[in-house]
Scaffold this motif. Structure first.
Motif, short mmCIF file in Angstrom:
data_model
loop_
_atom_site.label_atom_id
_atom_site.label_comp_id
_atom_site.label_asym_id
_atom_site.label_seq_id
_atom_site.Cartn_x
_atom_site.Cartn_y
_atom_site.Cartn_z
N ILE A 93 60.27 78.04 9.22
CA ILE A 93 60.06 78.11 10.44
C ILE A 93 59.40 76.66 10.78
O ILE A 93 58.38 76.15 10.01
CB ILE A 93 59.20 79.17 10.88
N SER A 94 59.64 77.38 12.07
CA SER A 94 59.17 76.13 12.87
C SER A 94 57.43 75.00 12.88
O SER A 94 56.90 76.24 12.98
CB SER A 94 59.53 74.94 14.37
N TYR A 154 55.83 76.93 15.28
CA TYR A 154 55.67 78.66 15.95
C TYR A 154 54.56 78.90 15.04
O TYR A 154 53.36 77.60 13.90
CB TYR A 154 56.79 79.00 14.66
N ILE A 167 54.59 86.29 13.54
CA ILE A 167 55.20 85.62 14.04
C ILE A 167 55.32 84.96 15.01
O ILE A 167 56.26 85.86 16.21
CB ILE A 167 56.49 84.84 13.34
N PHE A 210 57.00 82.96 18.42
CA PHE A 210 58.00 81.71 18.59
C PHE A 210 57.54 81.24 19.80
O PHE A 210 57.88 81.52 20.88
CB PHE A 210 59.29 82.61 18.45
#
Length: 376
Positions: A267-268, A271, A283, A285
């Protein structure tokens, strides 16, 4: 008779002018009061915006101090708060080399009395060659100051001091306006006190290295609120209790750490990923739409639920577990995790805790065998 009549007329004119001037003065004063109220309301609104736009307590207090300096044209403004152990400067536009003096004002006799009586203290010098009593290493910076002790529910929490480089600069200041400012500062400090408690108890989970739930309401929220709309996902490892019971807790711990590590790597950094509670994770986003998140989570879910997780002999040894003995307890068996996901939209400025509560209730009430991605 003519002279008397003229005098009477002049007297009436003078009286009329006096009444007119008094009326004009009252209207001007009324206008000033209305204008000041509007200014105060605008400042209150700016305070509220500062609380919403910034994340950490430190950032919020610094922002409101900047608002004070700008809106009320204060030369120097410093907010000092007692944290339970020591006094610390929460916000100031004074050069940092003067901070030691500014956070020790409670030790100055003239300010001790102000703190004890909960009343402001005004100090000034008469000429440019003098300096204020509390100034130690500085000379020309401040020539007048007003000290305000701060109380929350009759409990002393610190002080606010405004300063000017001009002698007698606050002689004619409107003290009612300053009281409004002080109360606004206290209101903000009240608002952020609970957040400060949350920030102080943020911790990292022992197994995953992820932040705890409290992180979401401080630094994590700062990342999320860079966007107007975000998607919040909560997932649960639904067979973790079965793994702990039928196999062993050490294997369950590895399932948790391996899932966490996989998601962290995929994941980025924009996030926010935290261990919410037990087998539940969140999480956030930031700035992402539900449709894109759902597609991504489907991939994540397929990957994780195709994992075969087991403890190696080396790991068993590191845990002081005998590989041969543990076979009887199924501790060296292979397991496959199962996950249940739920997602929902979050809008900046609304209650993040309410969204999380809704997601958690769904997972807690879902069928034990449900393993899906649900949008609520």
């Amino acid at each position: 008779m003519i002279i008397i009549a003229v005098v009477v007329i002049l007297v009436l004119i003078v009286i009329g002018l006096i009444i007119y001037n008094v009326s004009i003065h009252k209207k001007i004063q009324k206008f000033k009061n209305i204008n000041q109220r509007i200014t105060n309301l605008n400042v209150v609104q700016d305070f509220l915006n500062a609380i919403g736009e910034t994340s950490t307590v430190q950032e919020k207090i610094k922002k409101i101090n900047d608002v004070l300096i700008e809106k009320y044209e204060i030369k120097y403004s410093t907010i000092v708060v007692f944290n339970g152990a020591e006094y610390e400067i929460k916000a100031s536009n004074v050069d940092q080399k003067h901070w030691d003096a500014l956070k020790s004002l409670q030790n100055i006799d003239m300010f001790k009395d102000s703190i004890q009586t909960a009343t402001p203290k005004y100090v000034t010098v008469n000429n440019e060659n003098e300096r204020l009593p509390y100034q130690q290493m500085e000379f020309g910076r401040a020539k007048s100051a007003i000290f305000f002790p701060l109380y929350i529910d009759n409990v002393y929490i610190g002080y606010w001091i405004m300063e000017s480089g001009t002698p007698h600069d606050f002689d004619n200041v409107d003290t009612t306006v300053l009281e409004v400012i002080k109360e606004n500062i206290i209101s903000v400090l009240k608002t952020v006190v609970h957040q400060k408690t949350l920030e102080s108890i943020v911790r990292k989970d022992l197994f995953t290295g992820l932040y705890s739930e409290e992180y979401l309401y401080g630094e994590g929220k700062n990342k999320i609120d860079r966007y107007t709309k975000s998607t919040i996902c909560m997932f649960k490892i639904i067979n973790i209790q079965e793994i702990n019971k039928q196999y062993c807790r050490e294997l369950g711990n590895k399932v948790i750490t391996q899932i966490s590590e996989y998601i962290k790597q995929n994941i980025s950094q924009e996030y926010v990923f935290v261990r919410y509670m037990g087998p539940k994770f969140v999480i956030a986003f930031s700035g992402a739409e539900e449709s894109g998140v759902a597609d991504f989570l489907n991939e994540i879910k397929d990957k994780i639920e195709s994992m075969n997780i087991s403890l190696t002999e080396q790991e068993l040894q590191e845990l002081n577990l005998d590989p041969n003995k543990e076979k009887k307890n199924n501790c060296n068996m292979t397991v496959v995790p199962k996950l249940n996901f739920v997602i929902s939209s979050y809008y900046k400025g609304t209650g993040l805790e309410e969204v999380l509560k809704k997601l958690e209730e769904y997972l807690d009430n879902a069928d034990n065998n449900e393993s899906d991605i649900t949008n609520i």
